[in-house]
Scaffold this motif. Structure first.
Motif: not given
Ligand SMILES: Nc1ncnc2c1ncn2[C@@H]1O[C@H](COP(=O)(O)OP(=O)(O)O)[C@@H](O)[C@H]1O
Ligand SMILES: [Mg+2]
Length: 376
Positions: A62, A180-181
């Motif tokens: 991240t 991000d995910e």
């Protein structure tokens, strides 16, 4: 661009292609106080490429993404987008779209206003009302959400909310998409559907560079052109999914990308290695000189039953039936060897003798400890 043919409402003459962008991390480091959480990170994402950042929780994924977005400032190094140094630019001037794990939609705004928000928020770039409406329609069309424009987020499922978040990111026509995910809040069934959706979306937007953060190897293997493997603030490996799977260069990659038997061996001459008193023929590695300790990586599904070029004799310690395969754990001279065996007529019995084999080309020699202990 092909997306123009699949989208509606582009009165201004079709969808302007995003400038081919690409992302470059040039030796980027990020620290919180004394704690270096991204260490000398070097990586290039080619224009139009999907790069997965894969690594365990806390490895710095991240942080790397946020450095591209402009939400964290590197203490060293540069970030380039489309060849331009953007290290000093604020987020809204970087031409990026970003989607995070928890949708992050405004609950009081309708879907269409959520999608328009990114456009309006970009200072100095105020689009006309017609232009905004066209962009919103286009983005909702692309994500299959056109019918939901008037709804509020609470009236949508998790998967639909995430589609809206993706539409919002796409509305600014970014050259770079940061994810991000994005699927981690969804249940397993929805996730595989969304994976296919994301793949299709990228086929519609072939010029957009995508940085896709995940700790899920299936997502990375499925979506990415290349995977960058991260561990403890560092880039450990980078390659195509097939490369990393078939020819991992480090133990960390071997165990993080797919399942692996990692057997302690001593490298021998001419593509050989000694394992527990047995001489094996293997695919040699650089840096594993004869006599050196090394690790042999063999994928469980490439281990077969019975005699073969490299034969191991062991004893069955555990058997798991997995539908299409049996996962057999065997003790070979005190070491655990896993084999995923297909089409077994009878389930091997606990404690029985078992003979296993694998081909030299499926046995990749790795320098011992490569990538896992080099900085400790
Ligand atoms: N704002 C912050 N302040 C202090 N430490 C942080 C901050 N954000 C992240 N970290 C730390 O940086 C490391 C990497 O975090 P992160 O990039 O979120 O990892 P990942 O996304 O791979 O799980 C972690 O140890 C985390 O605790
Ligand atoms: Mg993270």
């Amino acid at each position: 661009m092909s997306a123009a043919t699949t989208t509606a409402g582009t009165a201004a003459g079709g969808r302007a292609p995003a400038a081919p962008s690409g992302i470059r991390f040039d030796n980027v480091s990020v620290a919180y106080g004394e704690n270096v959480v991204l260490d000398s990170f070097d990586l290039t994402v080619e224009p139009g490429e999907v790069m997965a950042l894969l690594g365990p929780s806390g490895s710095g994924k991240t942080t790397a993404l946020r450095a591209v977005a402009g939400f964290v400032r590197p203490c060293a190094g540069r970030v380039l987008i489309g060849g331009r140094d953007v290290t000093g630019l604020p987020p809204h001037r970087r031409g990026i779209g970003m989607v995070v794990q928890q949708y992050a939609l405004f609950p009081h705004l309708r879907v269409e206003d959520n999608v328009a928000f990114g456009l309006k928020a970009r200072r100095g770039r105020t689009a006309s009302r017609a232009e905004t409406a066209a962009r919103v329609a286009e983005a909702l069309e692309m994500t299959g959400m056109a019918a939901y424009a008037r709804r509020h987020p609470r009236e949508l499922s998790g998967g639909q909310q995430q589609r809206v978040a993706i539409a919002r990111a796409l509305a600014i026509r970014p050259g770079v998409l940061l994810l991000d995910e994005p699927l981690s809040a969804l249940d397993t069934r929805l996730r595989s559907g969304m994976l296919a959706e994301l793949a299709r979306l990228h086929r519609d937007l072939p010029d957009v560079s995508v940085l896709y953060v995940t700790h899920d190897q299936v997502e990375a293997l499925t979506l990415a052109d290349r995977i960058a493997v991260m561990d403890r603030a560092r880039l450990r490996d980078c390659g195509t999914p097939q490369d990393l799977y078939r020819r991992p260069r480090t133990e960390f990659t071997a165990s993080f990308v797919g399942n692996a038997n990692l057997l302690p061996v001593t490298a021998g001459p001419d593509g050989t290695a000694d394992f527990a008193g047995t001489r094996l023929t293997v695919t040699p590695a650089e840096g594993a000189a004869p006599g050196a300790s090394a690790t042999l990586c063999v994928r469980p599904h490439l281990v077969g039953l019975g005699d073969g070029p490299n034969t191991l004799h062991g004893r069955v310690t555990e058997v798991q039936w997995r539908g299409a395969t049996h996962r057999v754990y065997a003790d070979v001279a005190g070491h655990r060897v896993m084999a995923d065996l297909r089409e077994l007529r009878t389930t091997p019995e606990h404690g029985s003798d078992i003979t296993l084999h694998f081909a030299a080309e499926d046995a990749v020699l790795l320098p011992a400890g490569a990538g896992s202990t080099d900085d400790e």
